[in-house]
Design a protein around this motif. Sequence first.
Motif, mmCIF file in Angstrom:
data_model
loop_
_atom_site.group_PDB
_atom_site.id
_atom_site.type_symbol
_atom_site.label_atom_id
_atom_site.label_comp_id
_atom_site.label_asym_id
_atom_site.label_seq_id
_atom_site.Cartn_x
_atom_site.Cartn_y
_atom_site.Cartn_z
ATOM 1 N N ASP A 53 114.404 -8.509 73.598
ATOM 2 C CA ASP A 53 115.583 -8.817 74.412
ATOM 3 C C ASP A 53 116.842 -8.034 74.038
ATOM 4 O O ASP A 53 117.837 -8.634 73.619
ATOM 5 N N PRO A 54 116.827 -6.693 74.164
ATOM 6 C CA PRO A 54 118.038 -5.921 73.860
ATOM 7 C C PRO A 54 119.016 -5.903 75.042
ATOM 8 O O PRO A 54 118.646 -6.275 76.163
ATOM 9 N N ASP A 55 120.277 -5.478 74.788
ATOM 10 C CA ASP A 55 121.246 -5.292 75.879
ATOM 11 C C ASP A 55 120.919 -4.045 76.689
ATOM 12 O O ASP A 55 120.987 -4.048 77.912
ATOM 13 N N THR A 56 120.601 -2.968 75.952
ATOM 14 C CA THR A 56 120.456 -1.649 76.564
ATOM 15 C C THR A 56 119.235 -0.953 75.970
ATOM 16 O O THR A 56 118.879 -1.210 74.826
ATOM 17 N N ILE A 57 118.609 -0.103 76.764
ATOM 18 C CA ILE A 57 117.522 0.739 76.257
ATOM 19 C C ILE A 57 117.962 2.182 76.419
ATOM 20 O O ILE A 57 118.338 2.600 77.511
#
Lengths: 392, 392
Positions: free
Chosen positions: A314-318
């Motif tokens: 569950d990251p903010d950005t990839i």
Amino acid sequence: MAPAVRHEAMRAGNLAVVLGELDRHGPLTRAALAENTGLTKTTVSKLVGDLIEAGMAVESGAVRDGERGRPGVAVRLSGHRVAALGLEINVDYLAACVVDLSRSVRVLRTQAVDNRAASPQEVIAGLRDLGAAMLDEAAGLGLTVAGCVVALPGPVDRLTGSVHSAPNLGWKDVAVTGALALPVPVLVDNEANLAALGELWFGSGASLGDFLHVSGEIGIGAGLVVDGALFRGAHGFAGELGHVVVSPDGPACRCGGTGCLERYAGQDALVPPGQGINDLVRRLQAGDPGAAEACARAGAALGVALTTAVNLVDPDTIVLGGIFAPLYPWVSGPAAEAMRARLGQMRAHVPTLAVSRVGGDAATLGAAGQVIQRVIADPGAYLDLTAGGTLG
Amino acid sequence: MAPAVRHEAMRAGNLAVVLGELDRHGPLTRAALAENTGLTKTTVSKLVGDLIEAGMAVESGAVRDGERGRPGVAVRLSGHRVAALGLEINVDYLAACVVDLSRSVRVLRTQAVDNRAASPQEVIAGLRDLGAAMLDEAAGLGLTVAGCVVALPGPVDRLTGSVHSAPNLGWKDVAVTGALALPVPVLVDNEANLAALGELWFGSGASLGDFLHVSGEIGIGAGLVVDGALFRGAHGFAGELGHVVVSPDGPACRCGGTGCLERYAGQDALVPPGQGINDLVRRLQAGDPGAAEACARAGAALGVALTTAVNLVDPDTIVLGGIFAPLYPWVSGPAAEAMRARLGQMRAHVPTLAVSRVGGDAATLGAAGQVIQRVIADPGAYLDLTAGGTLG
């Protein structure tokens, strides 16, 4: 602890506090440094003197002191003396950089070479030559190299300085640090971890929140940055995105598994042997439909693996880096579409895809950056460095 | 800060320090508490007096004080007055427990009920009745309930007390906290997260290192515990193991994706509608080859998804809970085999599989345990509780 020892420990701690403050918020006057750190002005003046003498800080001219309006002399981190060496062994290239204490990149070199055709000893000898040449260049620039980190394409043992397994090189339990025999302290780390840190320190990392950085090479790795630090897992092997299973009945992978992401989206899946990513980009720019289709397939597989990564961490950005930086216009759309289709219904927020700002140099830069972090965290240990020559 | 306010804040902080010390290392004499916390004996005596009056601590008889050999009166955490309510809504059951401050489970109830056949309002009304009955039972035991956490089978918004999406219930953006209307403070959390915490606090968690806890139900979730704390991800949605893609061309999932792990190893993939896991276990124990084969298939799919999880987050141990606890003898072998085949070549350490000690009750216990953690972290906020009745 004897009083003298305690005094030394306190001085080392205070040096780190002052240099850390200059790193994050400099330039600052001595008065502002005292206010921000809670140290007395006398102590700050002494510490700043030591840092200036060691070439880690420098006076940067008069500034108006914000609070009181009195003019003062500001001090900032200096890159003119202390530097770090970053090295990288990858499947089809060697790379090296020299980064100074202010994180300016002073030298950067890449050598295209097929390391699969050579023995580990030959590859390490090649890296030694490259590293020695970089140390000479650094000396020519008046820089003293505090240490070196080597980026390796597989899970490493940072204590013994070896790589457990680099399946794309055919390496198994290869000791790197000792064999390299450079006249500076050498550590190793995983290239995907270092690439994530490279993006954090030299790219757009700080503005990304918690991010997953994907390093596309022959292999595919990832590094997860949470609260500004790398998430390494219990044994330091987190982020092996290339061996996330895209399709369990898919083609065999060099890791011993089947249907791993690397087999769908790694460099070998995208370009024939002997060709590089630049050849592929040229074909894409010329509108070659086969090349576009290959990228769309790779992007869709990447989207499946990233869906899984989002479900788990569950990251903010990839951030797409390595070969996925130049291929971003052709790969990111299909990847984002696969993620939206699979994640959109369950989650209010599907992470955004972004292109790496540092691209293929991320791991080499992250390697040097790690040495810089160590110096800033404990400048006292490196004060002697600058008395003459490199650390033995 | 006014002196009186500052004094109150300091007292609250010190109460937490003393109660935390009793929780981790009690029973302890007042002298040992003073030594361990750095507080004066007078301050410790006053704080211990307050905690005893609030029913959070109790004298537990004379002990010999380790260091000096003088006998003293030891104090320990007391479970006789303050308690927590844990509730759980899952697809085919409701569950509730009352846990006291010493983490003893005082009441535990499960109601089998098909929540897919009811509206969210009906389900929440059923949970309210169960919760109210539990509060009555707690009162009958002389316990005052400090708060309640509700475990929900999907990603939640802890601020608004709602569940974003629980595809296996057919729920979308359902507000739970407000609708529940219990006379205690209510928070919500994801059931897989709470199950991991339940294993940490009530099972074998503390001995496992960093672990991934897998909650098998109709859906499959996971919780990653790192350094004794839950890894939640940037938006609190980490650990959605059930939607890890096992095979991208596999059957459609209620989440909108295809080939998700749930479709291969969730309860609905293992038992026909109307049957429960106990029926399956009976068939397995009787040597039914169809049942064994279904478990082997599920175990292999679980092994593929866990391979991916290990590649991404690299835990020490993987704990199988929920339905995978009773099915462990039939599922764990094929899962471990798939992991060994895919991970063994790359990694010196393939994480061990272990069976959950708390099984199907993990999430409900974790829910109550979260309230207990809050009380122990800030006992000052709960001192008034015990003056009479539950907190409004």
